[in-house]
Each structure stands twice: as structure tokens, then as C-alpha cells.
Enzyme design. Structure first.
Site, short mmCIF file in Angstrom:
data_model
loop_
_atom_site.label_atom_id
_atom_site.label_comp_id
_atom_site.label_asym_id
_atom_site.label_seq_id
_atom_site.Cartn_x
_atom_site.Cartn_y
_atom_site.Cartn_z
N ASP A 34 79.35 7.53 -44.49
CA ASP A 34 80.06 8.21 -45.86
C ASP A 34 80.34 7.12 -46.97
O ASP A 34 81.39 7.01 -47.51
CB ASP A 34 81.03 8.62 -45.66
CG ASP A 34 81.32 9.33 -43.78
OD1 ASP A 34 79.91 9.92 -43.85
OD2 ASP A 34 82.39 9.17 -43.49
N GLU A 216 79.96 19.80 -44.74
CA GLU A 216 81.15 19.56 -45.19
C GLU A 216 80.04 18.02 -46.23
O GLU A 216 79.27 18.38 -46.40
CB GLU A 216 80.90 18.30 -43.89
CG GLU A 216 79.53 17.71 -43.24
CD GLU A 216 80.18 16.80 -41.59
OE1 GLU A 216 81.08 17.68 -41.39
OE2 GLU A 216 78.91 15.88 -41.51
N HIS A 280 76.20 12.74 -46.16
CA HIS A 280 77.21 12.45 -46.77
C HIS A 280 76.65 10.85 -47.75
O HIS A 280 77.10 10.25 -47.59
CB HIS A 280 78.27 12.19 -45.71
CG HIS A 280 79.75 11.96 -45.76
ND1 HIS A 280 80.61 13.00 -45.13
CD2 HIS A 280 80.32 11.73 -47.09
CE1 HIS A 280 81.24 13.21 -46.01
NE2 HIS A 280 81.21 12.27 -47.37
N ARG A 310 74.83 4.38 -38.37
CA ARG A 310 74.73 5.08 -39.77
C ARG A 310 74.96 3.83 -40.15
O ARG A 310 75.31 2.54 -40.57
CB ARG A 310 75.47 6.17 -39.94
CG ARG A 310 75.25 7.23 -38.90
CD ARG A 310 76.35 8.24 -39.20
NE ARG A 310 77.23 8.56 -38.99
CZ ARG A 310 78.12 9.09 -39.15
NH1 ARG A 310 78.72 10.03 -39.73
NH2 ARG A 310 79.71 8.42 -38.39
#
Length: 343
Positions: A34, A216, A280, A310
Site C-alpha cells: 500500500d 478497494e 493498491h 509484497r
């Protein structure tokens, strides 16, 4: 002869060093989901999800993030509704003050809500970060991934949330804000998973129920008067995680009919390039303001899911003739890219 050799060596070394400074490869860090950055007074202030605290990095060049100065901004008090599972922080400058928005809960994912801290200092590495409280719309439901933006001199928030109290589907909502810590009125649903590529979530365990439909990580994007929201779709625990696109057609930004969804994902994983489950994201401009870049996380191997594998990556984007963003394809990890333009 020695002088000539020394000169040649110096020129070669200088050329190599210059090349290192002007190019980079992904990922930017070994881990970091993110990713988000804010550009202010010649520096990028970067952050990503750590889970238990809020961290901030400072650098003149995001491509050199591994050497950036970093600081622990805030650690939540134990036993509070916002002490666990701190996700997707974003730092924003609003009316000359710094704010950080994040999602958190008490250890129970069903209680995830959005919160905001304020810092009145011009330097986010200085001053004091104070909790302004929970940022909640009506009705107050599960909410994550808040992103704020200004449209026609009014402040708005977009986020991902549940319609009710159960984890069956994540939608994109929008609401107007009275101030940086208070939502004004009801939330408005502007997107929900409708296409097959938004409904891939087949991992069956207690934390991730089967067939969860996901929208999202919404991010506001404006270019030449056109307004978009780029969002993440499908379960992050699958390799199908990808980015979708909403376009604002004009009119009332709070009217669901003012938004249209692109029928296909606009950024997906590439098996050929060895990049899986990209998502994201956020956007930033080069230091000279001439280039648009996407900052996103992805996995290096299939099946790595939503864990700490990630890693943050970035690449330049372009614009299609119809004004929509062209995000391209995730570049391979061994591909050298020019750093964002400085002049």
C-alpha cells in the site's frame, strides 16, 4: 601515462556513478504494501503499511527509497479500537497542516474503521502528531483505504467499505467532508464488483472467506480536467489482484450516475515479466511536474498473497487519446528505468 590511466578510470567510474543515479530497478524496497507518497518542498514523504505503527520516509528521489531518512511517527496505545492491523496510511497537506489517514481495529477485522492524526508543524518529522478521532460516515460500517481530495474547493473522501456488518463484498464509497476529520452526511455508493475480474477470491480460510468480491484502495487522479478513481479489485490473496478505473462524467460528484466503470482492468499482473498481483497504488508527479508516475505494490512470484512479500514499485504512466490513463504493464525487476525527470 599514469595520468591518462587515472583520467580514464575516473571518467568510467563517474559515468557508472552517474548512470546509477539516473536509473533504477524495481522493487524499491524488499517489502512494503500500500505505498503512498506526498511531494512537498522538494522532498517525497513516503509511507506504506507496517501493521502496528506509522512510519514516514523522506527523500528527494523515490527511486532511491532504500537510502531515505525514516522516522517512527506514531505508535497506537494498547487496548484501543485502533491499536491493531494498521493499514494503508496516507499523508496529506490540507490548509497548511499535515494529516495522516489510516485504517485500524482492535484485533478483530470486523471492527476496522478509519482514523486521522493531525500535525500543525510545517515539518512532518517535527511537531506533534495528535489523534483527531475516527473518520466515519453514516451509516458507520467497516471501512478501510481512505483517500482524500479537493474538488471545486470542497474536500471529499473515498474509501472501501461493507454495505452491512458482514464480510461478503467490498464497495467504493464517497462522501463530502466538513473538515479533514469529519465526514458531512451520508456515504454514497459509486462502485461495487460487477465484472468477473473483480470477483476472484477463492482462498478458503477463516480470515478470507471464499468468493469475496472486492473493490478497494481507491485513488483520485486528475489530468487535464478529467477525473478518475483507480481502485484495486479481487482478493489481494490471489494472483488476480488488479487495478480498475472509474471515470467521472461530470455533474454531481456525489451522484452514482456521474461515474462509469471501465469494463476491463487497466493494470494487471504479467507472468512474462515476473510480476504478480499488482495493486493498491497511488500516483505522483516527477520533481519537475512533467511526468506522471504510478506507485504500487506487487509480488515477485505467484501465490505469495497478501503477506510481507509484497514490495513497492514504480513506473511512468502515459495518457491515451481519449484522456484516460495508460498504466501500461508492470515492468520486470531487472529492467532499468530512468528516474523521474528533475528539470
Amino acid at each position: 601515462m599514469k595520468k591518462k590511466i587515472i583520467l580514464v578510470i575516473s571518467l568510467v567510474y563517474g559515468s557508472l556513478l552517474f548512470g546509477q543515479q539516473k536509473t533504477f530497478t524495481n522493487p524499491l524496497l524488499p517489502s512494503g504494501a500500500d505505498p503512498y507518497s506526498t511531494y512537498h518542498n522538494g522532498y517525497y514523504y513516503y509511507t506504506h503499511t507496517t501493521g502496528d505503527k506509522l512510519m514516514l520516509w523522506k527523500t528527494e528521489n523515490l527511486a532511491d527509497l532504500k537510502n531515505a531518512e525514516s522516522k517512527l511517527i506514531w505508535t497506537p496505545p494498547a487496548g484501543t479500537p485502533y491499536s491493531k492491523e494498521i493499514w494503508a496510511p496516507e499523508f496529506h497537506i490540507i490548509d497548511g497542516k499535515w494529516y495522516v489517514y489510516f485504517a485500524a481495529d482492535d484485533g478483530d477485522n470486523n471492527n476496522h474503521r478509519m482514523y486521522v492524526l493531525e500535525n500543525t508543524s510545517k515539518d512532518p518529522f517535527g511537531g506533534k502528531w495528535e489523534l483527531k478521532g475516527k473518520v466515519a460516515a453514516w451509516p458507520d460500517r467497516w471501512a478501510i483505504d481512505g483517500n482524500v481530495f479537493t474538488y471545486k474547493n470542497e474536500l471529499y473522501m473515498i474509501w472501501s467499505g461493507w454495505e452491512g456488518h458482514t464480510n461478503s463484498q467490498q464497495n467504493i464509497y464517497i462522501a463530502k467532508m466538513k473538515n479533514p476529520w469529519t465526514i458531512d452526511g451520508k456515504r454514497v455508493l459509486i462502485a461495487e464488483p460487477t465484472y468477473a475480474w473483480e470477483k476472484q477470491g477463492d482462498l478458503q480460510d477463516e480470515k478470507n472467506p471464499p468468493h469475496v468480491n472486492v473493490n478497494e484502495g481507491p485513488q483520485y487522479l486528475e489530468h487535464n480536467g478529467n477525473i478518475f478513481i483507480v481502485f484495486s479489485a479481487s482478493g489481494c490473496w490471489t494472483d488476480y489482484y488488479a487495478l480498475g478505473l472509474l471515470k467521472f462524467k461530470g455533474g454531481d460528484i456525489l451522484d452514482p450516475a456521474s461515474w462509469t466503470k471501465h469494463p476491463e482492468p487497466v493494470f494487471s499482473g504479467s507472468e512474462n515479466n515476473g510480476v504478480y498481483a499488482p495493486g493498491h497504488n497511488s500516483f505522483f508527479k516527477s520533481p519537475d511536474g512533467k511526468e506522471d508516475w504510478i506507485l504500487y505494490h506487487a509480488n515477485s512470484n505467484p501465490g505469495e498473497g497478501c503477506g510481507r512479500k509484497r514490495s513497492p514499485r514504480m513506473q511512468k504512466i502515459r495518457w491515451n487519446a481519449d484522456g484516460t490513463p495508460n498504466l501500461g504493464i508492470p515492468v520486470p525487476e531487472n529492467e532499468r528505468l530512468a528516474v523521474p525527470s528533475e528539470h
